[in-house]
Design a protein around this motif. Structure first.
Motif, PDB file in Angstrom:
ATOM      1  N   ALA B  19     -41.299 -12.385  -5.545  1.00 55.76           N
ATOM      2  CA  ALA B  19     -39.632 -12.221  -5.149  1.00 55.76           C
ATOM      3  C   ALA B  19     -39.088 -13.355  -4.716  1.00 55.76           C
ATOM      4  O   ALA B  19     -39.399 -14.049  -4.104  1.00 55.76           O
ATOM      5  N   LEU B  20     -37.959 -13.704  -5.474  1.00 54.95           N
ATOM      6  CA  LEU B  20     -37.113 -14.855  -5.414  1.00 54.95           C
ATOM      7  C   LEU B  20     -36.000 -14.506  -4.379  1.00 54.95           C
ATOM      8  O   LEU B  20     -35.378 -13.586  -4.473  1.00 54.95           O
ATOM      9  N   SER B  21     -35.901 -15.647  -3.323  1.00 60.42           N
ATOM     10  CA  SER B  21     -34.457 -15.174  -2.760  1.00 60.42           C
ATOM     11  C   SER B  21     -33.484 -15.927  -3.677  1.00 60.42           C
ATOM     12  O   SER B  21     -33.510 -16.607  -4.687  1.00 60.42           O
ATOM     13  N   ASP B  22     -32.194 -15.649  -3.119  1.00 61.33           N
ATOM     14  CA  ASP B  22     -31.050 -16.092  -4.105  1.00 61.33           C
ATOM     15  C   ASP B  22     -31.178 -17.786  -4.182  1.00 61.33           C
ATOM     16  O   ASP B  22     -31.037 -18.250  -5.085  1.00 61.33           O
ATOM     17  N   ASP B  23     -31.509 -18.368  -2.889  1.00 64.51           N
ATOM     18  CA  ASP B  23     -31.490 -19.649  -3.039  1.00 64.51           C
ATOM     19  C   ASP B  23     -32.588 -20.322  -4.013  1.00 64.51           C
ATOM     20  O   ASP B  23     -32.326 -21.262  -4.812  1.00 64.51           O
ATOM     21  N   ASP B  52     -40.818  -7.197  -9.261  1.00 60.20           N
ATOM     22  CA  ASP B  52     -40.733  -5.684  -9.211  1.00 60.20           C
ATOM     23  C   ASP B  52     -39.137  -5.010  -9.156  1.00 60.20           C
ATOM     24  O   ASP B  52     -39.088  -3.771  -9.195  1.00 60.20           O
ATOM     25  N   VAL B  53     -38.369  -6.002  -8.820  1.00 56.11           N
ATOM     26  CA  VAL B  53     -36.877  -5.738  -8.601  1.00 56.11           C
ATOM     27  C   VAL B  53     -35.839  -6.527  -9.256  1.00 56.11           C
ATOM     28  O   VAL B  53     -36.232  -7.913  -8.949  1.00 56.11           O
ATOM     29  N   LEU B  54     -35.190  -6.290 -10.293  1.00 56.37           N
ATOM     30  CA  LEU B  54     -34.259  -7.301 -10.631  1.00 56.37           C
ATOM     31  C   LEU B  54     -32.901  -6.497 -10.346  1.00 56.37           C
ATOM     32  O   LEU B  54     -32.425  -5.520 -10.890  1.00 56.37           O
ATOM     33  N   ASP B  55     -32.037  -7.021  -9.156  1.00 55.74           N
ATOM     34  CA  ASP B  55     -30.898  -6.272  -8.845  1.00 55.74           C
ATOM     35  C   ASP B  55     -29.749  -7.087  -9.557  1.00 55.74           C
ATOM     36  O   ASP B  55     -29.890  -8.099 -10.467  1.00 55.74           O
ATOM     37  N   SER B  56     -28.600  -6.785  -9.472  1.00 57.02           N
ATOM     38  CA  SER B  56     -27.438  -7.291 -10.146  1.00 57.02           C
ATOM     39  C   SER B  56     -27.399  -8.544 -10.000  1.00 57.02           C
ATOM     40  O   SER B  56     -27.124  -9.517 -11.029  1.00 57.02           O
ATOM     41  N   PHE B  57     -27.463  -9.147  -8.630  1.00 58.10           N
ATOM     42  CA  PHE B  57     -27.446 -10.732  -8.592  1.00 58.10           C
ATOM     43  C   PHE B  57     -28.257 -11.361  -9.350  1.00 58.10           C
ATOM     44  O   PHE B  57     -28.039 -12.234 -10.206  1.00 58.10           O
ATOM     45  N   ARG B  60     -27.734 -11.217 -13.163  1.00 59.60           N
ATOM     46  CA  ARG B  60     -26.580 -12.048 -13.632  1.00 59.60           C
ATOM     47  C   ARG B  60     -27.011 -13.427 -13.432  1.00 59.60           C
ATOM     48  O   ARG B  60     -26.218 -14.389 -14.006  1.00 59.60           O
TER      49      ARG B  60
END
Lengths: 133, 119
Positions: B19-23, B52-57, B60
């Motif tokens: 899981a990646l942080s936004d940074d 396991d999660v791809l949120d909108s941020f 995009r």
């Protein structure tokens, strides 16, 4: 009854911790892996909103029951600036911070119940639920 | 955690392993755009099997990464979107607009090769 789990949202990695806590509880409650993913993603959207708009807040996930139904409740709380126009904030594509996220309308689409309470200058509270099928 | 970018021929392969942080995602975007130039890559495969999660941020941002790569002359294929994640993206109403996807790394490389041959 499982105890509520509270996650402080202060940094970006807290978003990941919050959605993992949600997924874990949803799994324990017997949600399908698809529903676990929907719940984790909805948590991700509201947690990011806390960071962007209020800078810090908390996510609380817990089990709920309604007669024979079992569900999960996610509360996102912050003491940020609040939302002036709730209707607008729930509209797709609307963002006062020009963020990339879908935020609230995205989270609403993934859950069964979604309630937003906000007071300008006091903060915002999102309460959302999903029931096990 | 940085995303490792491997080179195979004129293709870059990036496997997102956690899981990646936004940074992390934004760093990855910049690293990839650089590396496309330094190794003269023509194709990029981004493997998201472990997510396991791809949120909108994240979705995009991935789309933005693919567009950035394209402007640098490399075509991107996103591979390994898990079934639950795919369904969630549909529920969210998110699309990858024109960014090709494939089932896994093997299919992604095959898709790039096919597109290359057609050019």
């Amino acid at each position: 009854m499982t105890a509520d789990v509270k996650i402080q949202i202060e940094r970006e990695i807290d978003i990941i911790a919050a959605r993992q806590a949600g997924r874990q509880l949803a799994g324990k409650l017997g949600f399908s892996s698809t529903d676990q993913t929907l719940i984790a993603t909805a948590i991700s959207e509201v947690a990011r909103n806390i960071l962007i708009y209020a800078h810090h807040g908390e996510i609380v996930v817990g089990a709920i029951e309604d007669g024979p139904r079992t569900g999960i409740q996610v509360i996102a709380n912050d003491e940020g600036p609040g939302i002036e126009n709730v209707e607008l904030a729930l509209r797709d594509g609307y963002s006062t911070k020009n963020s990339l996220g879908l935020g609230l309308p995205g989270a609403r689409r993934l859950m069964d119940d979604f309630a937003l309470a906000s007071e300008v200058g006091r903060g915002t509270r999102v309460t959302m639920k999903k029931w096990r099928r | 955690m940085p995303v490792p970018i491997l080179k195979q021929g004129d293709t870059l392969i990036a496997s997102i392993v956690a899981a990646l942080s936004d940074d992390d995602l934004l760093t990855f975007r910049d690293d990839l755009a650089q590396k496309i130039g330094s190794v003269r890559a023509r194709g990029v495969v981004i493997d998201v099997t472990a997510l396991d999660v791809l949120d909108s941020f994240a979705t995009r941002t991935l789309r933005g990464i693919a567009y950035t790569a394209k402007l640098r002359g490399a075509e991107t294929v996103i591979v390994g979107i898990q079934p639950e994640v795919a369904y969630t993206l549909v529920q969210l109403g998110l699309t990858l607009d024109g960014v090709p996807t494939a089932l896994d790394l093997e299919e992604g490389l095959a898709l790039l090769a096919k597109r290359r041959a057609a050019r």
